[in-house]
Write a protein that holds these residues in place. Structure first.
Motif, PDB file in Angstrom:
ATOM      1  N   ASP A  12       0.830  -1.203   0.000  1.00 20.63           N
ATOM      2  CA  ASP A  12       0.000   0.000   0.000  1.00 20.63           C
ATOM      3  C   ASP A  12       0.865   1.254   0.000  1.00 20.63           C
ATOM      4  OD1 ASP A  12      -2.794  -1.146   0.345  1.00 20.63           O
ATOM      5  OD2 ASP A  12      -1.755  -2.085   2.026  1.00 20.63           O
ATOM      6  N   ARG A  35      -7.199  -1.400   2.301  1.00 19.08           N
ATOM      7  CA  ARG A  35      -5.793  -1.762   2.121  1.00 19.08           C
ATOM      8  C   ARG A  35      -5.659  -3.050   1.306  1.00 19.08           C
ATOM      9  NH1 ARG A  35      -7.562  -3.214   7.018  1.00 19.08           N
ATOM     10  NH2 ARG A  35      -7.080  -5.305   7.815  1.00 19.08           N
ATOM     11  N   ARG A  36      -4.570  -3.150   0.599  1.00 17.03           N
ATOM     12  CA  ARG A  36      -4.271  -4.340  -0.186  1.00 17.03           C
ATOM     13  C   ARG A  36      -3.628  -5.429   0.683  1.00 17.03           C
ATOM     14  NH1 ARG A  36      -0.765  -3.267  -5.077  1.00 17.03           N
ATOM     15  NH2 ARG A  36      -1.845  -5.082  -5.926  1.00 17.03           N
TER      16      ARG A  36
END
Length: 469
Positions: free
Chosen positions: A372, A387-388
């Motif tokens: 991120d 968020r990833r």
């Protein structure tokens, strides 16, 4: 196991909620690294069809003829028992419920039953976990790996089929941990089942901690991160922060316990009990009724903070400790992709590497995936919902990164799958399977550098944020 009385009471509670004890909690996809593979992301289809595969694999440019020549898979072990540390916290929580004097129930009920009733149900829950279980693979975990092997074999039969098995040409390397060795055996069982090989399974695997637990031998990582509390400052801060404190008090009220009695570690133990009962026994445990989805997201974030700052992008040395695995994978791909004369031995069709969440996360980090723009911290929970970096999605039990080398008209191409879903390489976003030479060029700085011995035997500072390797 639940006592008869507890089972009856729980069944009543379940019926009031319109579900059966076998149902899945609505926050089952938020257990962090303790998430079941089939509850993660789109893989809930596996609940109904464990053998479901993506028939579009591999994905190659339109009009170009390709055939798979090699597959490398880095795989996390399957569902397991709790570790000794978790089991001791669970026992402490169970003992607390049995012995603590209940605090007055809050004046406003939380909706379903009184705190006294709920506490009575959980007091009767049988603390059946024992320390000798200590992270060992459970039967469900063996099935996780068998089913994964079957699906990969269906997708890539020329690499993982009967011919490769009978010739003993599928290489399997594993961490020395018991749960990984058992997972390696189960994966091979799955390959034999998928290929209808009638011969008894002859396990062929080697232990290689130098690849799959290289962090253990990286002095810079061990001293700078593993044993350095300041490296996890964000985790400890969040643990005592606003979101966790509010949740701790909320759950203490649900249990009728004094707030001070339910520590953050015991709060987490209750959440883990919910996750383990689901992962091990496919049971919607009464422990799960202490939490809702928003609560689970808070505890998932706490898990993500720990994994980010201890096992992933948080510190450069953590990624450097995984350089041996990164180099090994690309050496295997290089070897498989070399031009061969007609009489040369064909390349090894598949290499299966069985490790841990701690194996996969830094490997994903070196691939520059799921990073991120703003790292997660104790203070930015509210802005991190999209968020990833979410461990529930990235490293559930049986998580995997698969790299498939394809022999194509224009030259070798590389297809990447993360948990069986196609993922494009950073810097090469236009194609699912770019030319291998382009992938290699994108990671040249790591393939020509990323010196494990230099990084691990150098300075041990782990306090600063990640910098480029």
């Amino acid at each position: 196991m639940l006592s008869v009385l507890t089972s009856v009471v729980f069944a009543v509670l379940a019926s009031r909620r319109g579900c059966s004890p076998a149902d899945v909690p609505d926050f089952a996809a938020h257990f962090g690294s303790k998430t079941r593979y089939e509850d993660s992301r789109a893989y809930r289809r596996l609940l109904a069809e464990p053998a479901a595969v993506d028939r579009s694999l591999p994905r190659v440019p339109s009009g170009e003829r390709c055939s798979p020549v090699h597959l490398t898979a880095v795989v996390r072990h399957g569902s397991r028992y709790p570790t000794v540390k978790n089991i001791r916290a669970m026992r402490q929580l169970s003992d607390l419920l049995r012995t603590a004097s209940p605090s007055p129930s809050p004046s406003r009920e939380d909706g379903e039953r009184s705190a006294a009733w709920r506490r009575d149900v959980l007091r009767r829950w049988d603390m059946w976990y024992t320390e000798d279980m200590d992270g060992q693979l459970v039967p469900k975990g063996r099935e996780d790996l068998r089913q994964l092997a079957t699906r990969l074999a269906v997708s890539f039969p020329s690499l993982l089929g009967e011919e490769s098995l009978r010739a003993g040409r599928v290489r399997v390397l594993t961490s020395s941990k018991h749960r990984c060795v058992s997972s390696a055996e189960a994966f091979q069982e799955g390959l034999h089942l998928s290929a209808n090989v009638t011969l008894a399974v002859r396990y062929r695997h080697q232990v290689d901690d130098g690849l799959l637990r290289s962090f253990d031998s990286c002095r810079g990582y061990v001293e700078g991160v593993e044993k350095n509390r300041t490296a996890l400052a964000e985790v400890y801060k969040f643990k005592r922060g606003t979101e966790m404190e509010a949740l701790r008090k909320k759950v203490a009220d649900k249990l009728g316990l004094p707030h001070r009695g339910l520590t953050p570690d015991l709060l987490e133990a209750a959440f883990f009990l919910c996750s383990y009962e689901l992962a091990i026994k496919s049971l919607h445990s009464p422990w799960c009724f202490l939490f809702d989805r928003e609560d689970a997201k808070v505890l998932e974030y706490k898990c993500d903070l720990k994994l980010f700052w201890k096992r992933a992008h948080g510190h450069a040395i953590t990624l450097a400790a995984s350089c041996p695995l990164f180099h090994h994978v690309f050496r295997s791909l290089d070897k498989a992709g070399r031009p061969r004369r007609s009489g040369d031995t064909p390349p090894e069709p598949a290499s299966i590497l069985i490790g841990h969440a701690e194996t996969l996360l830094p490997f994903l980090g070196l691939l520059d995936l799921y990073k991120d723009e703003t790292p997660p911290t104790a203070d930015n929970y509210q802005s991190q919902h999209a968020r990833r970096f979410r461990s529930s999605l990235l490293v559930p039990y049986a998580a995997n990164v698969v790299l498939v080398l394809l022999d194509c008209t224009r030259g070798p191409r590389l297809q990447m799958l993360v948990n069986e879903a196609p993922v494009r390489f950073p810097g090469l976003p236009e194609e699912d399977a770019p030319l291998y030479r382009d992938v290699r060029a994108a990671y040249r700085h790591l393939l020509d550098g990323c010196d494990f011995h230099k990084e691990c035997e150098g300075a041990t500072g782990g306090r600063g944020p990640n910098t480029e390797l």
